[in-house]
Design a protein around this motif. Structure first.
Motif, PDB file in Angstrom:
ATOM      1  N   MET A   8      97.897 -12.684  88.972  1.00  0.00           N
ATOM      2  CA  MET A   8      96.966 -11.597  88.622  1.00  0.00           C
ATOM      3  C   MET A   8      96.001 -11.461  89.795  1.00  0.00           C
ATOM      4  SD  MET A   8      95.760 -11.934  84.625  1.00  0.00           S
ATOM      5  CE  MET A   8      94.732 -13.330  84.962  1.00  0.00           C
ATOM      6  N   SER A  11      92.706 -13.582  89.529  1.00  0.00           N
ATOM      7  CA  SER A  11      92.803 -14.987  89.126  1.00  0.00           C
ATOM      8  C   SER A  11      92.621 -15.921  90.308  1.00  0.00           C
ATOM      9  CB  SER A  11      94.171 -15.242  88.486  1.00  0.00           C
ATOM     10  OG  SER A  11      94.435 -16.630  88.432  1.00  0.00           O
ATOM     11  N   GLY A  12      91.591 -16.763  90.237  1.00  0.00           N
ATOM     12  CA  GLY A  12      91.379 -17.754  91.285  1.00  0.00           C
ATOM     13  C   GLY A  12      92.503 -18.778  91.318  1.00  0.00           C
ATOM     14  N   ASN A  13      93.035 -19.120  90.157  1.00  0.00           N
ATOM     15  CA  ASN A  13      94.120 -20.101  90.124  1.00  0.00           C
ATOM     16  C   ASN A  13      95.388 -19.539  90.755  1.00  0.00           C
ATOM     17  OD1 ASN A  13      92.870 -22.384  88.900  1.00  0.00           O
ATOM     18  ND2 ASN A  13      92.817 -21.259  86.974  1.00  0.00           N
ATOM     19  N   ARG A  37      94.763 -10.632  76.741  1.00  0.00           N
ATOM     20  CA  ARG A  37      95.407 -11.529  75.773  1.00  0.00           C
ATOM     21  C   ARG A  37      95.598 -10.763  74.476  1.00  0.00           C
ATOM     22  NH1 ARG A  37      96.789 -17.221  76.799  1.00  0.00           N
ATOM     23  NH2 ARG A  37      95.535 -17.873  78.561  1.00  0.00           N
ATOM     24  N   ARG A  39      99.147 -12.407  75.825  1.00  0.00           N
ATOM     25  CA  ARG A  39     100.078 -12.067  76.892  1.00  0.00           C
ATOM     26  C   ARG A  39     101.388 -11.566  76.286  1.00  0.00           C
ATOM     27  NH1 ARG A  39      97.098 -15.002  80.765  1.00  0.00           N
ATOM     28  NH2 ARG A  39      95.554 -13.414  81.108  1.00  0.00           N
ATOM     29  N   GLY A  50     100.400 -19.172  78.304  1.00  0.00           N
ATOM     30  CA  GLY A  50      99.912 -17.846  78.681  1.00  0.00           C
ATOM     31  C   GLY A  50      99.031 -17.812  79.905  1.00  0.00           C
ATOM     32  N   VAL A  52      97.740 -18.042  83.797  1.00  0.00           N
ATOM     33  CA  VAL A  52      98.260 -17.554  85.078  1.00  0.00           C
ATOM     34  C   VAL A  52      97.662 -18.447  86.166  1.00  0.00           C
ATOM     35  CG1 VAL A  52      98.234 -15.572  86.670  1.00  0.00           C
ATOM     36  CG2 VAL A  52      98.451 -15.207  84.197  1.00  0.00           C
ATOM     37  N   PRO A  53      98.474 -18.951  87.101  1.00  0.00           N
ATOM     38  CA  PRO A  53      99.811 -18.518  87.496  1.00  0.00           C
ATOM     39  C   PRO A  53     100.919 -19.374  86.877  1.00  0.00           C
ATOM     40  CG  PRO A  53      98.993 -20.030  89.131  1.00  0.00           C
ATOM     41  CD  PRO A  53      97.915 -19.929  88.082  1.00  0.00           C
ATOM     42  N   GLU A  64     100.422 -24.359  85.732  1.00  0.00           N
ATOM     43  CA  GLU A  64      99.304 -25.201  86.183  1.00  0.00           C
ATOM     44  C   GLU A  64      99.189 -25.144  87.712  1.00  0.00           C
ATOM     45  OE1 GLU A  64      96.873 -26.467  84.564  1.00  0.00           O
ATOM     46  OE2 GLU A  64      97.669 -26.026  82.592  1.00  0.00           O
ATOM     47  N   ARG A 104      84.732 -26.142  88.745  1.00  0.00           N
ATOM     48  CA  ARG A 104      85.017 -24.800  88.195  1.00  0.00           C
ATOM     49  C   ARG A 104      84.311 -24.546  86.873  1.00  0.00           C
ATOM     50  NH1 ARG A 104      88.911 -20.918  89.546  1.00  0.00           N
ATOM     51  NH2 ARG A 104      89.271 -20.664  87.321  1.00  0.00           N
TER      52      ARG A 104
HETATM   53  N1  GSH Z   1      94.770 -24.800  84.194  1.00  0.00           N
HETATM   54  C1  GSH Z   1      95.442 -23.550  84.452  1.00  0.00           C
HETATM   55  C2  GSH Z   1      94.530 -22.431  84.055  1.00  0.00           C
HETATM   56  C3  GSH Z   1      95.260 -21.119  83.944  1.00  0.00           C
HETATM   57  C4  GSH Z   1      94.299 -20.022  83.567  1.00  0.00           C
HETATM   58  O1  GSH Z   1      93.527 -20.156  82.609  1.00  0.00           O
HETATM   59  N2  GSH Z   1      94.343 -18.948  84.340  1.00  0.00           N
HETATM   60  C5  GSH Z   1      93.429 -17.875  84.133  1.00  0.00           C
HETATM   61  C6  GSH Z   1      93.337 -17.034  85.356  1.00  0.00           C
HETATM   62  S1  GSH Z   1      92.483 -17.910  86.632  1.00  0.00           S
HETATM   63  C7  GSH Z   1      93.869 -17.005  83.027  1.00  0.00           C
HETATM   64  O2  GSH Z   1      95.054 -16.841  82.761  1.00  0.00           O
HETATM   65  N3  GSH Z   1      92.844 -16.400  82.437  1.00  0.00           N
HETATM   66  C8  GSH Z   1      93.011 -15.366  81.517  1.00  0.00           C
HETATM   67  C9  GSH Z   1      93.252 -15.821  80.126  1.00  0.00           C
HETATM   68  O3  GSH Z   1      93.224 -17.034  79.872  1.00  0.00           O
HETATM   69  O4  GSH Z   1      93.481 -14.944  79.311  1.00  0.00           O
HETATM   70  C10 GSH Z   1      95.803 -23.463  85.938  1.00  0.00           C
HETATM   71  O5  GSH Z   1      95.131 -24.108  86.754  1.00  0.00           O
HETATM   72  O6  GSH Z   1      96.765 -22.766  86.287  1.00  0.00           O
END
Ligand code: GSH
Length: 202
Positions: A8, A11-13, A37, A39, A50, A52-53, A64, A104
């Motif tokens: 996305m 998304s920082g991740n 959400r 998803r 659900g 990302v990524p 993860e 974070r």
């Molecule tokens: N621990 C997971 C966290 C994944 C996560 O929560 N990603 C966020 C984006 S940074 C997300 O999907 N947020 C939107 C949501 O949870 O609906 C990782 O590091 O990949």
């Protein structure tokens, strides 16, 4: 072998994984996951949580973001990015864990107050500066003073990059003069060519 990244823009991740893919020079298919959400079912089949990524390497789906960083560095045998020597390996893992479980979460309320998802809410800024600064100060004490987290560029720098970028983008009221080591990492990662290739948004 085909790599697909479910990502996305905001998304920082996901950004940290795109940063590493660019650093490794790997081609990949990019699939945008809709932010709302719940998803869509097609994404929950790939990652039931659900989040990302998710990276798919042929038929191996890995969620993860930190697990993906470790996987890609091992896949490409990049000892420099993820050293195998026991203590160096553990130290990178320690910094990945500290960043994702301490830094974070501590910065997120301040990011929200400073307008991450909409209008800034001025009253929420001041109470969140202290916890954010304390988390960063805890990291400051254990990282290198040469513009990297561990003394050389590793996936620990990749992991920290999106948060450090966002701190500048949102103008978080952090006193970076008291965090010179992190300030140097921030400057290094946010100007890194592969980070810019990865397309930081916020
Ligand atoms: N621990 C997971 C966290 C994944 C996560 O929560 N990603 C966020 C984006 S940074 C997300 O999907 N947020 C939107 C949501 O949870 O609906 C990782 O590091 O990949």
């Amino acid at each position: 072998m085909t790599l697909t990244l479910y990502t996305m823009p905001a998304s920082g991740n996901a950004l940290k994984v795109r940063f590493l893919l660019a650093e490794l020079g790997l081609e990949y298919e990019r699939v945008e996951v809709p932010p709302p959400r719940p998803r869509p079912d097609w994404y929950l089949e790939i990652n039931p949580a659900g989040g990302v990524p998710t990276l798919v390497d042929d038929n191996f789906a890995l969620a993860e973001s930190n697990a993906i960083l470790r996987y890609l560095a091992l896949r490409e045998r990049r000892e420099d990015l993820y050293p195998s020597e026991m203590r160096a390996h553990a130290w990178v893992n320690r910094l990945l864990d500290t960043w994702s479980t301490l830094v974070r979460p501590a910065l997120f309320p301040l990011e929200l107050a400073c307008g991450l998802f909409g209008e800034p809410t001025a009253d929420d800024v001041e109470p969140n500066v202290g916890p954010a600064t304390a988390a960063l100060a805890a990291v400051e004490q254990v990282i290198s003073d040469n513009g990297t987290m561990t003394g050389s560029f590793t996936i620990a720098d990749v992991c920290a990059a999106p948060t450090l970028f966002r701190s500048g983008k949102l103008g978080l009221p952090i006193d970076w003069s008291a965090l010179p080591r992190l300030a140097a990492v921030r400057e290094a990662v946010t100007t890194h060519p592969a980070f810019l290739t990865a397309g930081p948004v916020r």
